[in-house]
Design a protein around this motif. Structure first.
Motif, PDB file in Angstrom:
ATOM      1  N   GLY A  31     -34.106  15.420  25.943  1.00 19.35           N
ATOM      2  CA  GLY A  31     -33.175  16.350  25.333  1.00 19.35           C
ATOM      3  C   GLY A  31     -32.374  15.635  24.271  1.00 19.35           C
ATOM      4  N   SER A  32     -31.233  15.110  24.628  1.00 20.19           N
ATOM      5  CA  SER A  32     -30.366  14.419  23.671  1.00 20.19           C
ATOM      6  C   SER A  32     -30.786  12.987  23.406  1.00 20.19           C
ATOM      7  CB  SER A  32     -28.918  14.412  24.185  1.00 20.19           C
ATOM      8  OG  SER A  32     -28.361  15.693  24.165  1.00 20.19           O
ATOM      9  N   TYR A  33     -31.596  12.400  24.260  1.00 19.12           N
ATOM     10  CA  TYR A  33     -31.939  10.987  24.145  1.00 19.12           C
ATOM     11  C   TYR A  33     -33.442  10.797  23.986  1.00 19.12           C
ATOM     12  CZ  TYR A  33     -27.143  10.455  25.667  1.00 19.12           C
ATOM     13  OH  TYR A  33     -25.782  10.541  25.747  1.00 19.12           O
ATOM     14  N   VAL A  34     -33.803   9.817  23.150  1.00 21.35           N
ATOM     15  CA  VAL A  34     -35.190   9.547  22.828  1.00 21.35           C
ATOM     16  C   VAL A  34     -35.559   8.163  23.343  1.00 21.35           C
ATOM     17  CG1 VAL A  34     -36.868   9.354  20.941  1.00 21.35           C
ATOM     18  CG2 VAL A  34     -34.972  10.969  20.766  1.00 21.35           C
ATOM     19  N   ALA A  35     -36.740   8.043  23.930  1.00 26.14           N
ATOM     20  CA  ALA A  35     -37.201   6.754  24.436  1.00 26.14           C
ATOM     21  C   ALA A  35     -37.491   5.811  23.278  1.00 26.14           C
ATOM     22  CB  ALA A  35     -38.455   6.942  25.292  1.00 26.14           C
ATOM     23  N   GLY A  36     -37.304   4.545  23.515  1.00 29.14           N
ATOM     24  CA  GLY A  36     -37.595   3.513  22.522  1.00 29.14           C
ATOM     25  C   GLY A  36     -37.777   2.184  23.209  1.00 29.14           C
ATOM     26  N   LYS A  37     -37.964   1.147  22.439  1.00 26.08           N
ATOM     27  CA  LYS A  37     -38.194  -0.183  22.991  1.00 26.08           C
ATOM     28  C   LYS A  37     -36.963  -0.666  23.759  1.00 26.08           C
ATOM     29  CE  LYS A  37     -39.671  -4.836  21.756  1.00 26.08           C
ATOM     30  NZ  LYS A  37     -40.047  -5.750  20.641  1.00 26.08           N
ATOM     31  N   GLY A  38     -37.193  -1.227  24.936  1.00 27.13           N
ATOM     32  CA  GLY A  38     -36.086  -1.705  25.757  1.00 27.13           C
ATOM     33  C   GLY A  38     -35.457  -0.578  26.557  1.00 27.13           C
ATOM     34  N   TRP A  39     -34.225  -0.811  27.010  1.00 30.44           N
ATOM     35  CA  TRP A  39     -33.534   0.208  27.817  1.00 30.44           C
ATOM     36  C   TRP A  39     -33.317   1.471  26.989  1.00 30.44           C
ATOM     37  CZ3 TRP A  39     -29.326   3.291  27.449  1.00 30.44           C
ATOM     38  CH2 TRP A  39     -28.921   3.959  28.611  1.00 30.44           C
ATOM     39  N   ASP A  40     -33.463   2.616  27.615  1.00 30.31           N
ATOM     40  CA  ASP A  40     -33.064   3.869  26.984  1.00 30.31           C
ATOM     41  C   ASP A  40     -32.575   4.831  28.055  1.00 30.31           C
ATOM     42  OD1 ASP A  40     -35.404   5.551  27.922  1.00 30.31           O
ATOM     43  OD2 ASP A  40     -36.501   4.131  26.670  1.00 30.31           O
ATOM     44  N   ALA A  41     -31.918   5.900  27.614  1.00 28.67           N
ATOM     45  CA  ALA A  41     -31.272   6.841  28.532  1.00 28.67           C
ATOM     46  C   ALA A  41     -32.232   7.891  29.064  1.00 28.67           C
ATOM     47  CB  ALA A  41     -30.093   7.511  27.834  1.00 28.67           C
ATOM     48  N   CYS A  42     -33.525   7.626  28.962  1.00 28.71           N
ATOM     49  CA  CYS A  42     -34.540   8.493  29.566  1.00 28.71           C
ATOM     50  C   CYS A  42     -35.157   7.823  30.787  1.00 28.71           C
ATOM     51  CB  CYS A  42     -35.640   8.820  28.566  1.00 28.71           C
ATOM     52  SG  CYS A  42     -35.091   9.629  27.063  1.00 28.71           S
ATOM     53  N   THR A  43     -35.598   6.574  30.614  1.00 27.65           N
ATOM     54  CA  THR A  43     -36.303   5.867  31.698  1.00 27.65           C
ATOM     55  C   THR A  43     -35.743   4.471  31.955  1.00 27.65           C
ATOM     56  OG1 THR A  43     -37.969   5.116  30.096  1.00 27.65           O
ATOM     57  CG2 THR A  43     -38.443   7.147  31.324  1.00 27.65           C
ATOM     58  N   GLY A  44     -34.564   4.176  31.440  1.00 30.22           N
ATOM     59  CA  GLY A  44     -33.942   2.886  31.710  1.00 30.22           C
ATOM     60  C   GLY A  44     -34.797   1.735  31.209  1.00 30.22           C
ATOM     61  N   LEU A  45     -34.971   0.728  32.056  1.00 28.08           N
ATOM     62  CA  LEU A  45     -35.775  -0.443  31.719  1.00 28.08           C
ATOM     63  C   LEU A  45     -37.269  -0.151  31.782  1.00 28.08           C
ATOM     64  CD1 LEU A  45     -33.763  -3.065  33.806  1.00 28.08           C
ATOM     65  CD2 LEU A  45     -33.694  -2.795  31.309  1.00 28.08           C
ATOM     66  N   GLY A  46     -37.633   0.948  32.483  1.00 30.20           N
ATOM     67  CA  GLY A  46     -39.037   1.323  32.593  1.00 30.20           C
ATOM     68  C   GLY A  46     -39.481   1.415  34.036  1.00 30.20           C
ATOM     69  N   SER A  47     -40.775   1.552  34.226  1.00 29.17           N
ATOM     70  CA  SER A  47     -41.362   1.620  35.568  1.00 29.17           C
ATOM     71  C   SER A  47     -41.772   0.215  36.020  1.00 29.17           C
ATOM     72  CB  SER A  47     -42.554   2.581  35.584  1.00 29.17           C
ATOM     73  OG  SER A  47     -43.553   2.139  34.674  1.00 29.17           O
ATOM     74  N   PRO A  48     -41.983   0.011  37.313  1.00 28.04           N
ATOM     75  CA  PRO A  48     -42.112  -1.363  37.806  1.00 28.04           C
ATOM     76  C   PRO A  48     -43.529  -1.919  37.792  1.00 28.04           C
ATOM     77  CG  PRO A  48     -42.070   0.149  39.656  1.00 28.04           C
ATOM     78  CD  PRO A  48     -41.892   0.988  38.415  1.00 28.04           C
ATOM     79  N   ASP A  49     -43.618  -3.224  37.626  1.00 24.00           N
ATOM     80  CA  ASP A  49     -44.779  -4.018  38.037  1.00 24.00           C
ATOM     81  C   ASP A  49     -44.285  -4.807  39.238  1.00 24.00           C
ATOM     82  OD1 ASP A  49     -46.574  -6.153  38.494  1.00 24.00           O
ATOM     83  OD2 ASP A  49     -47.241  -6.152  36.403  1.00 24.00           O
ATOM     84  N   GLY A  50     -44.582  -4.301  40.434  1.00 20.51           N
ATOM     85  CA  GLY A  50     -43.977  -4.850  41.644  1.00 20.51           C
ATOM     86  C   GLY A  50     -44.236  -6.320  41.858  1.00 20.51           C
ATOM     87  N   GLN A  51     -45.459  -6.764  41.635  1.00 18.38           N
ATOM     88  CA  GLN A  51     -45.788  -8.173  41.857  1.00 18.38           C
ATOM     89  C   GLN A  51     -45.063  -9.065  40.857  1.00 18.38           C
ATOM     90  OE1 GLN A  51     -47.814  -9.168  44.588  1.00 18.38           O
ATOM     91  NE2 GLN A  51     -46.841 -11.106  44.057  1.00 18.38           N
ATOM     92  N   ALA A  52     -45.014  -8.632  39.586  1.00 19.75           N
ATOM     93  CA  ALA A  52     -44.297  -9.402  38.573  1.00 19.75           C
ATOM     94  C   ALA A  52     -42.804  -9.434  38.865  1.00 19.75           C
ATOM     95  CB  ALA A  52     -44.559  -8.815  37.188  1.00 19.75           C
ATOM     96  N   LEU A  53     -42.284  -8.316  39.364  1.00 25.73           N
ATOM     97  CA  LEU A  53     -40.869  -8.255  39.705  1.00 25.73           C
ATOM     98  C   LEU A  53     -40.553  -9.227  40.830  1.00 25.73           C
ATOM     99  CD1 LEU A  53     -38.116  -6.983  39.315  1.00 25.73           C
ATOM    100  CD2 LEU A  53     -38.833  -5.065  40.742  1.00 25.73           C
ATOM    101  N   PHE A  54     -41.447  -9.292  41.832  1.00 27.47           N
ATOM    102  CA  PHE A  54     -41.242 -10.268  42.903  1.00 27.47           C
ATOM    103  C   PHE A  54     -41.186 -11.681  42.347  1.00 27.47           C
ATOM    104  CE2 PHE A  54     -43.499 -13.378  45.602  1.00 27.47           C
ATOM    105  CZ  PHE A  54     -42.482 -13.602  46.528  1.00 27.47           C
ATOM    106  N   GLY A  55     -42.113 -12.002  41.434  1.00 26.33           N
ATOM    107  CA  GLY A  55     -42.132 -13.348  40.864  1.00 26.33           C
ATOM    108  C   GLY A  55     -40.844 -13.678  40.141  1.00 26.33           C
ATOM    109  N   ALA A  56     -40.301 -12.708  39.400  1.00 27.26           N
ATOM    110  CA  ALA A  56     -39.060 -12.953  38.672  1.00 27.26           C
ATOM    111  C   ALA A  56     -37.880 -13.123  39.615  1.00 27.26           C
ATOM    112  CB  ALA A  56     -38.801 -11.797  37.704  1.00 27.26           C
ATOM    113  N   LEU A  57     -37.840 -12.324  40.683  1.00 22.65           N
ATOM    114  CA  LEU A  57     -36.739 -12.436  41.638  1.00 22.65           C
ATOM    115  C   LEU A  57     -36.827 -13.725  42.446  1.00 22.65           C
ATOM    116  CD1 LEU A  57     -36.724  -8.731  42.857  1.00 22.65           C
ATOM    117  CD2 LEU A  57     -34.999  -9.821  41.419  1.00 22.65           C
ATOM    118  N   ARG A  58     -38.039 -14.132  42.780  1.00 21.62           N
ATOM    119  CA  ARG A  58     -38.222 -15.380  43.536  1.00 21.62           C
ATOM    120  C   ARG A  58     -37.800 -16.578  42.709  1.00 21.62           C
ATOM    121  NH1 ARG A  58     -44.251 -16.816  45.257  1.00 21.62           N
ATOM    122  NH2 ARG A  58     -44.382 -16.684  42.985  1.00 21.62           N
TER     123      ARG A  58
END
Length: 538
Positions: free
Chosen positions: A478-505
């Protein structure tokens, strides 16, 4: 009693539009209310995440529970007004009282009446004005006003879906960490209505080749597992997504009335439970941020802060009505509690893929077919958190530098929805209601693999490499358009769970930058449509 002048939470208190007064509530009728109190000391140093829940909780209560002196003053106040104490829970900062309508009106300076909220619709007890807070220690008086405060954020597909997924298929597309099943974790699920039937769950999980997970229904303020209504779709969706993506986790489903009192007590009870300590909490209910009374919203925020401090990661649906959040004033709005800086706000996408390969993922916006759109925008209540300082969150209406919503996203389009079972029928359901339990299950599996709870995960996620998220760069809400990086539609994006685990570890890395009057830069984020008008009309 304190000699400090009593105050009324007069800001943002209004009766629902169109509500019709039917008459006074009977003066001799009784109501139960909850007083939410301030902490004896502000939240500051984080609790030790590796400590046991009992040790963390004891430390928390000693530092941040209700002040005994505050409790005693309010007990004296309640006795002076003929109110009966039902329970006092210093760890949750609550004093539960009961009294006649007449006594409660005198104690809190309100007029309680019976109102019809919509023509021919539900009737309930409402306050014509904000309760007077009798002491500086009181954040809110909950339960005087019994209007529904939230809606479930699910969408049942109207048209024939283009594709459907079981929750494990979505987990495979999002690369949930291999070799994990949520063992040792408890996911609290907050429900403000509806229920589930055990036979349906047994049938559903058997169809997936899974054992039915351990599920406990917890009653809050008289709420109960009561199947047979529209909200069953919410309850079943939450349980079936959590239970199939984290099949070894324990699920505790907290059923509460859909009131500010019920919502607060459900979250608080789940956060502080010693019998079933939660490590993740899923909330798929909410309402426009500016529709809440100030006191109720403030109380809710303290419960969410408690949860985060105690090591519970709270995932919350950001709404299904695009940037308007269902309001009709032509302005963008965000949903609460998704707008709370103490939670992970969950936005929605349209996901197309097979096996482990995603072929397309864009912002969920099916408003043209009346199939909903992801919520998202900028809070006009909560200030920009330090961990969002470099995210490119635009200013809200009036220039307020607010918290951006959502933080992360996942499949929510009902036309690429989830195959679930509700009240004996197979359904395809979407909505950001599906994303909150999806992320709660992912958090449970990450906690299992990490060996400790993520707790307040926002800072860690915003520090993580962009490679742990699938950046959604196409579409709008509606008022917000997706773009590179964070946006007010989908935030940071959808997850890559295994990669996310690696970054948190790998650890937190450098601390997030401090926010010192920073004016958010748009960076790769595309600003609202020119003039703040909706690109479409969610």
């Amino acid at each position: 009693m304190s000699k400090t002048k009593s105050t009324a939470a007069t800001s943002h208190w209004h009766l629902p539009a169109g509500a019709r007064y039917l008459g006074p509530h009977g003066p001799d009728e009784t109501l139960d209310v909850t007083l939410v109190l301030r902490r004896k000391s502000p939240l500051s140093t984080p609790l030790t995440p590796s400590a046991s829940f009992s040790a963390r909780h004891a430390d928390f209560v000693a530092r941040h529970g209700a002040d005994p002196a505050d409790v005693e003053r309010l007990r004296s106040f309640s006795r002076q007004h003929g109110l009966r104490e039902l329970a006092c829970e210093p760890e949750r900062r609550t004093l539960h009282l009961s009294g006649t309508v007449q006594s409660l009106q005198q104690a809190f300076g309100v007029q309680l009446g019976r109102y019809e909220l919509t023509p021919g619709g539900t009737t309930c007890v409402c306050c014509a004005q904000a309760p007077t807070l009798p002491d500086p220690a009181v954040i809110a008086v909950l339960g005087l006003d019994r209007r529904p405060v939230a809606q479930p954020h699910f969408r049942i597909a109207r048209a024939q879906p283009s594709t459907t997924y079981t929750p494990p298929q979505v987990g495979q597309l999002y690369n949930f960490p291999a070799g994990t099943d949520g063992s040792g974790q408890t996911i609290a699920i907050i429900e403000l209505g509806g229920g589930y039937r055990q036979a349906d769950l047994d049938t559903y999980f058997k169809s997936l080749g899974l054992a039915t997970p351990s599920i406990t229904a917890v009653s809050v303020d008289g709420g109960s597992n009561t199947p047979g209504g529209a909200a069953d779709a919410e309850v079943m969706l939450d349980i079936e997504i959590c239970g199939s993506l984290a099949p070894a986790a324990t699920l505790a489903v907290y059923f509460a009335p859909n009131t500010d009192q019920g919502f607060y007590n459900a979250i608080s009870q789940a956060a502080h439970s010693s019998s079933q300590p939660a490590t993740a909490m899923s909330i798929s209910w909410g309402a426009p941020e500016d529709g809440w009374s100030t006191a109720s919203r403030n109380a809710m925020e303290t419960a969410l802060e408690d949860a985060a401090a105690l090591g519970v990661t709270v995932t919350v649906a950001s709404g299904d009505n695009g940037s308007s959040d269902g309001e009709s004033d032509g302005q963008p709005h965000v949903d609460f509690p998704a707008s709370s800086p103490s939670v992970l706000a969950c936005g929605g996408t349209e996901l197309v893929g097979s096996g482990s390969k995603i072929s397309s993922e864009v912002v969920w916006n099916e408003t043209a077919g009346n199939e909903g759109a992801t919520g998202g925008g900028v809070s006009t209540v909560f200030a920009l958190p330090t961990w969002q300082a470099n995210a490119g969150v635009p200013a809200a209406a009036g220039g307020f530098v607010g918290r951006g919503v959502p933080d992360i996203a996942g499949n929510a389009d009902p036309l690429t929805g989830y195959a679930v079972r509700v009240d004996g029928q197979d359904e395809v359901i979407g909505g950001t209601s599906a994303v909150a339990p999806l992320w709660a299950a992912l958090v449970a599996r990450l906690n299992q693999q990490l060996g400790h709870s993520l707790g307040a995960a926002n800072a860690a996620l915003y520090r993580a490499s962009s490679k742990v998220f699938r950046d959604i760069t196409q579409g709008n809400n509606g008022s917000y358009v997706a773009g590179k990086g964070w946006d007010a539609c989908t935030g940071l994006g959808s997850p890559d769970g295994q990669a996310l685990f690696g970054a948190l570890r790998a650890g937190p890395g450098a601390p997030p930058p401090k926010h010192k009057g920073h004016k958010p830069k748009h960076g790769g984020h595309k600003p609202p449509a020119k003039g703040g008008k909706h690109v479409s009309k969610p």
